[in-house]
Design a protein around this motif. Structure first.
Motif, PDB file in Angstrom:
ATOM      1  N   TRP A 130       0.853  -1.190   0.000  1.00  0.00           N
ATOM      2  CA  TRP A 130       0.000   0.000   0.000  1.00  0.00           C
ATOM      3  C   TRP A 130       0.887   1.238   0.000  1.00  0.00           C
ATOM      4  O   TRP A 130       2.087   1.159   0.236  1.00  0.00           O
ATOM      5  CB  TRP A 130      -0.920   0.023   1.233  1.00  0.00           C
ATOM      6  CG  TRP A 130      -0.176  -0.017   2.546  1.00  0.00           C
ATOM      7  CD1 TRP A 130       0.184  -1.124   3.244  1.00  0.00           C
ATOM      8  CD2 TRP A 130       0.339   1.107   3.287  1.00  0.00           C
ATOM      9  NE1 TRP A 130       0.868  -0.782   4.383  1.00  0.00           N
ATOM     10  CE2 TRP A 130       0.986   0.590   4.435  1.00  0.00           C
ATOM     11  CE3 TRP A 130       0.303   2.485   3.100  1.00  0.00           C
ATOM     12  CZ2 TRP A 130       1.590   1.401   5.383  1.00  0.00           C
ATOM     13  CZ3 TRP A 130       0.919   3.296   4.048  1.00  0.00           C
ATOM     14  CH2 TRP A 130       1.541   2.757   5.172  1.00  0.00           C
ATOM     15  N   SER A 153      -1.000   8.417  -0.737  1.00  0.00           N
ATOM     16  CA  SER A 153      -0.844   9.325  -1.870  1.00  0.00           C
ATOM     17  C   SER A 153      -1.898  10.416  -1.805  1.00  0.00           C
ATOM     18  O   SER A 153      -3.105  10.128  -1.843  1.00  0.00           O
ATOM     19  CB  SER A 153      -0.975   8.550  -3.185  1.00  0.00           C
ATOM     20  OG  SER A 153      -0.910   9.409  -4.291  1.00  0.00           O
ATOM     21  N   ARG A 173      -4.685   9.889   0.694  1.00  0.00           N
ATOM     22  CA  ARG A 173      -5.523   8.698   0.568  1.00  0.00           C
ATOM     23  C   ARG A 173      -4.638   7.458   0.560  1.00  0.00           C
ATOM     24  O   ARG A 173      -3.516   7.477   0.060  1.00  0.00           O
ATOM     25  CB  ARG A 173      -6.357   8.740  -0.715  1.00  0.00           C
ATOM     26  CG  ARG A 173      -7.277   9.939  -0.818  1.00  0.00           C
ATOM     27  CD  ARG A 173      -8.153   9.831  -2.059  1.00  0.00           C
ATOM     28  NE  ARG A 173      -9.178   8.802  -1.897  1.00  0.00           N
ATOM     29  CZ  ARG A 173     -10.364   9.038  -1.331  1.00  0.00           C
ATOM     30  NH1 ARG A 173     -10.662  10.241  -0.866  1.00  0.00           N
ATOM     31  NH2 ARG A 173     -11.256   8.083  -1.228  1.00  0.00           N
ATOM     32  N   GLU A 219      -3.833   3.933  -0.989  1.00  0.00           N
ATOM     33  CA  GLU A 219      -4.023   3.144  -2.196  1.00  0.00           C
ATOM     34  C   GLU A 219      -3.382   1.773  -1.985  1.00  0.00           C
ATOM     35  O   GLU A 219      -2.275   1.678  -1.467  1.00  0.00           O
ATOM     36  CB  GLU A 219      -3.391   3.836  -3.404  1.00  0.00           C
ATOM     37  CG  GLU A 219      -4.021   5.177  -3.743  1.00  0.00           C
ATOM     38  CD  GLU A 219      -3.381   5.844  -4.949  1.00  0.00           C
ATOM     39  OE1 GLU A 219      -2.364   5.307  -5.448  1.00  0.00           O
ATOM     40  OE2 GLU A 219      -3.893   6.883  -5.392  1.00  0.00           O
ATOM     41  N   GLY A 225      -1.602  -1.906  -5.469  1.00  0.00           N
ATOM     42  CA  GLY A 225      -0.640  -1.378  -6.421  1.00  0.00           C
ATOM     43  C   GLY A 225       0.057  -2.450  -7.247  1.00  0.00           C
ATOM     44  O   GLY A 225       1.243  -2.358  -7.532  1.00  0.00           O
ATOM     45  N   ASN A 265      -5.325  -0.398  -8.201  1.00  0.00           N
ATOM     46  CA  ASN A 265      -5.381   0.079  -6.825  1.00  0.00           C
ATOM     47  C   ASN A 265      -6.815   0.297  -6.392  1.00  0.00           C
ATOM     48  O   ASN A 265      -7.654   0.758  -7.177  1.00  0.00           O
ATOM     49  CB  ASN A 265      -4.649   1.424  -6.683  1.00  0.00           C
ATOM     50  CG  ASN A 265      -3.208   1.266  -6.255  1.00  0.00           C
ATOM     51  OD1 ASN A 265      -2.902   0.507  -5.340  1.00  0.00           O
ATOM     52  ND2 ASN A 265      -2.308   1.983  -6.925  1.00  0.00           N
ATOM     53  N   THR A 268      -8.780   2.845  -4.123  1.00  0.00           N
ATOM     54  CA  THR A 268      -8.475   4.209  -3.674  1.00  0.00           C
ATOM     55  C   THR A 268      -9.290   4.616  -2.457  1.00  0.00           C
ATOM     56  O   THR A 268      -9.273   5.779  -2.056  1.00  0.00           O
ATOM     57  CB  THR A 268      -8.706   5.205  -4.818  1.00  0.00           C
ATOM     58  OG1 THR A 268     -10.059   5.081  -5.287  1.00  0.00           O
ATOM     59  CG2 THR A 268      -7.741   4.946  -5.968  1.00  0.00           C
ATOM     60  N   SER A 269     -10.012   3.662  -1.878  1.00  0.00           N
ATOM     61  CA  SER A 269     -10.649   3.872  -0.582  1.00  0.00           C
ATOM     62  C   SER A 269     -10.585   2.561   0.180  1.00  0.00           C
ATOM     63  O   SER A 269     -10.453   1.491  -0.417  1.00  0.00           O
ATOM     64  CB  SER A 269     -12.110   4.327  -0.727  1.00  0.00           C
ATOM     65  OG  SER A 269     -12.905   3.274  -1.263  1.00  0.00           O
TER      66      SER A 269
END
Length: 602
Positions: free
Chosen positions: A160, A163, A166, A168, A171, A176, A178-179
């Protein structure tokens, strides 16, 4: 470089084709490196339609670079382009002998697809991902007034990054979350879902880096904060967190999985669509021993959609998954339009059912006409015309029933299984141990069960999931229930609760002929049986013992709670504890209720 690596790997691979019992045997020797292309070519170069892959014992690694890629509709998952490692189509039979090997996957992949086979036999393998599609951290602080909580995230074995405020993850292969998405707190010692936990969909407004590897999550929408000292586990947003099951088996029969263990998957463990005669034996879905993960797989351990024949799950260990231990169901479809006296246009109703094959030629179909939820007339399918992933035109042998209208439902009668589940351990996971909707015989016996929600749920529903239908014969006996329904919402050991739309009459009985007998129950809370609209319910010979493991969550709830039921008998049960709320029954349920020869129940 890739070609050179493949040549080096290929030196260690030996394919021996032997005709034995009509099987082409392909021996695969162990080698280091990505084995995807090696296995793919072995399958594609098979000379016959009956093959057996035999793996030399070892750890095999699979990446998605050279996987088969295709668009798939996968029920109860996200439809889309899938990367497949073991793609078995256009075969008569496939056997896999793993010899206790481990298959380790990386990235978004659907490891195994069996489609259109007359025999499937998989044994002696363990599968896992080197990097899970999850994020987790120890909860170190909570401030509800300022609307934040702090985590010390796990790093070893996890992927993880922070970024622009948040998180992410993971990867891998350009994907990803994003929450944090679907999340639950866990007990750090037992890894079970935390007592009193509620499902949460986390959309952190901002994540702040703090000293000593701590992250502070600001979330003004969070209604219930995780407990300090718990482990918060997240599996990403609902739209993307069901990529694919570990094993997808469809349009196949004579299926057996034996000694197959799944430590992680990006959806369900074993998923079966329109398949028949299935056995899952001596297998497991659970967190690897010594791992600090608190989640095994992302969704149901086992799932059966519109299957038939006999299904048996025996001697299995199912733990740590983020949905039900098993879900057995058919599919309700809605009448979109009546085209003529023999043809209707139907529509699939849930976005994770899109593209599902509801019926084929010669299938028998029930008609369900509102407001009555009970199965009515039966007709036989003579033609199916698929319009697209939403709509299908179905033509019947005889005229459609009088009074059928837009919005009524159809249910496939042919594709329903008998189901037996015995000698299994199901515990320490999200949701229910067992949820079943089939009209044929169901036997649940000699299992060890512990659940976040209801341990066993019988629930057909005509909205949201549209999973049919009502049960006709259920035997639940000689099971051991220990501290079930530990989550924050109100559940029971056995909950029978049809979820039908407002257009249906909620006083008409739906499920029937359920026997709950000779079970041993240790429970901290009140509810044992919570039944709605059942005709024929026997609760007999059960031993119920109250524990003090947790605080009672619902002290006003009743041990036996009956609504709109008929022909209920509660007899020869024993209870030790101080719960005084024993029986609640509405007027309809009281009329034919027998309550007799019980000890400790007044």
């Amino acid at each position: 470089m890739i070609n050179s690596l493949y040549k080096i790997v290929a030196v260690f691979i030996f394919f021996a084709t032997i005709n034995s019992n009509a099987n082409e045997i392909i021996n695969i020797k162990h080698a280091e490196g990505d084995m995807t292309l090696v296995v793919r070519e072995a399958i594609e170069k098979a000379k016959t339609k009956d093959i057996k892959l035999v793996f030399e014992k070892g750890n095999y690694f699979f990446k998605t670079d050279y996987a088969v890629g295709k668009f798939l509709y996968v029920t109860n998952h996200g439809n889309g382009f899938k990367k497949i490692i073991f793609n078995f189509e256009k075969f008569n039979s496939v056997e896999i002998e793993g010899n206790d090997s481990e298959f380790i996957f990386r990235g978004q992949t659907l490891p195994f697809v069996f489609d259109g086979l007359h025999k499937v036999d998989v044994k002696n393998i363990t599968i896992d991902w080197d990097i899970p599609f999850s994020f987790q951290g120890d909860v170190t602080a909570v401030n509800e007034k300022e609307q934040w909580y702090e985590l010390k995230p796990y790093t070893k074995g996890f992927s993880w990054k922070l970024s622009k405020g948040r998180i992410e993850f993971p990867g891998i292969n350009h994907f990803n979350f994003t929450s944090l998405g679907s999340s639950l707190p866990h007990n750090k010692e037992t890894k079970a879902v935390d007592y009193g936990a509620w499902d949460a969909s986390l959309e952190s407004n901002f994540v702040e880096k703090r000293p000593n590897g701590i992250l502070r999550f600001y979330d003004k929408n969070l209604k219930k904060y995780p407990r300090v000292g718990s482990v918060l586990q997240s599996k990403g947003d609902k739209l993307n967190n069901r990529y694919a099951p570990a094993f997808l088996t469809r349009n196949s029969k004579n299926i057996e999985f034996n000694n197959v263990t799944i430590h992680h998957a990006l959806g369900m463990g074993f998923l079966f669509e329109r398949s028949e005669d299935i056995k899952i034996l001596n297998s497991g879905i659970y967190i690897r021993e010594g791992s600090d993960r608190v989640m095994s797989i992302v969704a149901d351990a086992t799932h059966f959609a519109n299957c038939k024949g006999d299904i048996l799950i025996e001697g299995c260990r199912l733990e740590g998954m983020y949905d039900d231990g098993t879900n057995v169901h058919g599919t309700y479809v809605e009448v979109k339009e009546i085209l003529n006296d023999k043809t209707v246009r139907i529509t699939l109703m849930h976005d994770q059912q899109m593209g599902f094959e509801f019926a084929g030629i010669n299938d028998e179909v029930w008609f369900i006409k509102q407001p009555n939820p009970q199965r009515a007339e039966i007709n036989t399918v003579t033609a199916v015309k698929v319009i697209n992933d939403y709509y299908t035109d179905v033509t019947f042998k005889n005229e459609i029933p009088a009074g059928l209208k837009t919005g009524d439902l159809l249910e496939n009668k042919t594709w329903n299984p008998t189901f037996t589940m015995r000698k299994n351990i199901i515990r320490d996971h999200r949701a229910r141990n067992i949820i079943i909707k089939t009209p044929k015989k169901i036997i649940i016996e000699d299992n060890d069960l512990s659940s976040m929600m209801s341990s066993i749920m019988l629930r057909g529903e005509t909205f949201y999931w549209f999973e049919s239908g009502n049960v006709e014969e259920v035997i639940i006996r000689n099971n051991r229930f220990v501290d079930c329904a530990t989550g924050g919402s109100e559940h029971a050991i056995l909950k029978v609760s049809p979820r039908l739309g407002k257009s249906f009459d909620d006083t008409i009985t739906y499920d029937r002929n359920i026997t709950f007998e000779n079970n041993f129950i240790e429970t901290f809370d009140n509810r044992i049986i919570w039944a709605d609209r059942v005709d024929g319910l026997i609760i007999k010979g059960n031993r119920i013992k109250q524990t003090n493991t947790f605080k009672v969550q619902f002290p006003d709830a009743y041990m036996f709670d009956l609504t709109h039921c008929k022909n209920v008998e509660i007899s020869k049960n024993s209870y030790s504890g101080d719960n005084k709320n024993i029986l609640k029954a509405d007027e309809a349920s009281k009329k034919e209720l027998k309550f007799k020869s019980n000890k400790g129940l007044k």
